[in-house]
Design a protein around this motif. Sequence first.
Motif, PDB file in Angstrom:
ATOM      1  N   GLY A  57       0.814  -1.217   0.000  1.00  0.00           N
ATOM      2  CA  GLY A  57       0.000   0.000   0.000  1.00  0.00           C
ATOM      3  C   GLY A  57       0.842   1.259   0.000  1.00  0.00           C
ATOM      4  N   GLY A  58       1.923   1.252   0.773  1.00  0.00           N
ATOM      5  CA  GLY A  58       2.806   2.419   0.805  1.00  0.00           C
ATOM      6  C   GLY A  58       3.485   2.666  -0.528  1.00  0.00           C
ATOM      7  N   VAL A  59       3.968   1.597  -1.147  1.00  0.00           N
ATOM      8  CA  VAL A  59       4.631   1.730  -2.441  1.00  0.00           C
ATOM      9  C   VAL A  59       3.640   2.227  -3.490  1.00  0.00           C
ATOM     10  N   ILE A  60       2.472   1.625  -3.510  1.00  0.00           N
ATOM     11  CA  ILE A  60       1.464   2.046  -4.495  1.00  0.00           C
ATOM     12  C   ILE A  60       1.039   3.480  -4.231  1.00  0.00           C
ATOM     13  N   TYR A  61       0.839   3.835  -2.964  1.00  0.00           N
ATOM     14  CA  TYR A  61       0.423   5.205  -2.637  1.00  0.00           C
ATOM     15  C   TYR A  61       1.485   6.213  -3.076  1.00  0.00           C
ATOM     16  N   ASP A  62       2.763   5.881  -2.853  1.00  0.00           N
ATOM     17  CA  ASP A  62       3.845   6.783  -3.261  1.00  0.00           C
ATOM     18  C   ASP A  62       3.838   7.050  -4.762  1.00  0.00           C
ATOM     19  N   HIS A  63       3.444   6.060  -5.553  1.00  0.00           N
ATOM     20  CA  HIS A  63       3.490   6.185  -7.012  1.00  0.00           C
ATOM     21  C   HIS A  63       2.167   6.564  -7.653  1.00  0.00           C
ATOM     22  N   ALA A  64       1.047   6.174  -7.022  1.00  0.00           N
ATOM     23  CA  ALA A  64      -0.246   6.375  -7.687  1.00  0.00           C
ATOM     24  C   ALA A  64      -1.318   6.961  -6.778  1.00  0.00           C
ATOM     25  N   GLY A  65      -0.974   7.256  -5.535  1.00  0.00           N
ATOM     26  CA  GLY A  65      -1.943   7.863  -4.624  1.00  0.00           C
ATOM     27  C   GLY A  65      -3.061   6.905  -4.227  1.00  0.00           C
ATOM     28  N   VAL A  66      -4.076   7.486  -3.623  1.00  0.00           N
ATOM     29  CA  VAL A  66      -5.187   6.675  -3.125  1.00  0.00           C
ATOM     30  C   VAL A  66      -5.923   5.978  -4.259  1.00  0.00           C
ATOM     31  N   ARG A  67      -5.934   6.579  -5.438  1.00  0.00           N
ATOM     32  CA  ARG A  67      -6.595   5.944  -6.590  1.00  0.00           C
ATOM     33  C   ARG A  67      -5.897   4.626  -6.964  1.00  0.00           C
ATOM     34  N   GLY A  68      -4.580   4.605  -6.882  1.00  0.00           N
ATOM     35  CA  GLY A  68      -3.842   3.380  -7.164  1.00  0.00           C
ATOM     36  C   GLY A  68      -4.130   2.291  -6.140  1.00  0.00           C
ATOM     37  N   VAL A  69      -4.135   2.673  -4.865  1.00  0.00           N
ATOM     38  CA  VAL A  69      -4.434   1.706  -3.802  1.00  0.00           C
ATOM     39  C   VAL A  69      -5.847   1.163  -3.969  1.00  0.00           C
ATOM     40  N   SER A  70      -6.798   2.041  -4.221  1.00  0.00           N
ATOM     41  CA  SER A  70      -8.190   1.592  -4.349  1.00  0.00           C
ATOM     42  C   SER A  70      -8.382   0.718  -5.588  1.00  0.00           C
ATOM     43  N   THR A  71      -7.623   0.969  -6.629  1.00  0.00           N
ATOM     44  CA  THR A  71      -7.716   0.126  -7.825  1.00  0.00           C
ATOM     45  C   THR A  71      -7.250  -1.288  -7.515  1.00  0.00           C
ATOM     46  N   VAL A  72      -6.191  -1.442  -6.741  1.00  0.00           N
ATOM     47  CA  VAL A  72      -5.721  -2.767  -6.362  1.00  0.00           C
ATOM     48  C   VAL A  72      -6.778  -3.491  -5.527  1.00  0.00           C
ATOM     49  N   VAL A  73      -7.402  -2.783  -4.595  1.00  0.00           N
ATOM     50  CA  VAL A  73      -8.469  -3.386  -3.791  1.00  0.00           C
ATOM     51  C   VAL A  73      -9.631  -3.806  -4.691  1.00  0.00           C
ATOM     52  N   THR A  74      -9.959  -2.988  -5.676  1.00  0.00           N
ATOM     53  CA  THR A  74     -11.093  -3.269  -6.549  1.00  0.00           C
ATOM     54  C   THR A  74     -10.872  -4.510  -7.392  1.00  0.00           C
ATOM     55  N   VAL A  75      -9.676  -4.723  -7.884  1.00  0.00           N
ATOM     56  CA  VAL A  75      -9.436  -5.856  -8.770  1.00  0.00           C
ATOM     57  C   VAL A  75      -9.005  -7.123  -8.045  1.00  0.00           C
ATOM     58  N   THR A  76      -8.899  -7.068  -6.733  1.00  0.00           N
ATOM     59  CA  THR A  76      -8.507  -8.231  -5.954  1.00  0.00           C
ATOM     60  C   THR A  76      -9.665  -9.202  -5.887  1.00  0.00           C
ATOM     61  N   ASP A  77      -9.386 -10.476  -6.148  1.00  0.00           N
ATOM     62  CA  ASP A  77     -10.416 -11.513  -6.105  1.00  0.00           C
ATOM     63  C   ASP A  77      -9.845 -12.744  -5.427  1.00  0.00           C
ATOM     64  N   PRO A  78     -10.236 -13.008  -4.160  1.00  0.00           N
ATOM     65  CA  PRO A  78      -9.625 -14.113  -3.416  1.00  0.00           C
ATOM     66  C   PRO A  78     -10.185 -15.488  -3.720  1.00  0.00           C
TER      67      PRO A  78
END
Length: 180
Positions: A158-179
Amino acid sequence: MAMADIRALPTAVVVGSCIAQLIDNITYTISFACLPHLFEDMKLASESQIGLVAAMFGIGGFLTSSLSGFVSDRLQSRKLPLVIGSIGYAICGCVLFFSHKLWHLLLYRLLNGMASGLVYPISTAAVGDVYPHKLLGLQMALLNVFNNAGYMIGPILGGVIYDHAGVRGVSTVVTVTDPR
């Protein structure tokens, strides 16, 4: 061997459940790096507001954990709660993506907890379904290893993604996650 036969193998169930719990905890912790910035942007300085946002995950899990177990036992299927949990992760990622008010963060954490309350107990139960009691200890330990790995990976990722893409990047990863 057909795909349905492979999915019924005990090893496949453990691997799938381990992956589900890993992803579950990554999606739980991935937003930790961006929440302080969101709080600051929204001018949320109250410790009680921050505490409420943190508590919403537990409230969501509390609401769905027992229900998911009841439904999966009643239907004799683990699939429906896992699918609904997966959809829940996508929805909570969308909520985080558009968050700019306190109630958005509250909803995000509530939905995240609800999705986790569906995925976590069912992935654990699925392992219990396919292993005899005398062999269950090692399998549960493996689940716990992947569970804890998610706690370690999520905040860093989350920190790495936030540093590069902000909250939109973090939320995109959460959105496409499928367990599943």
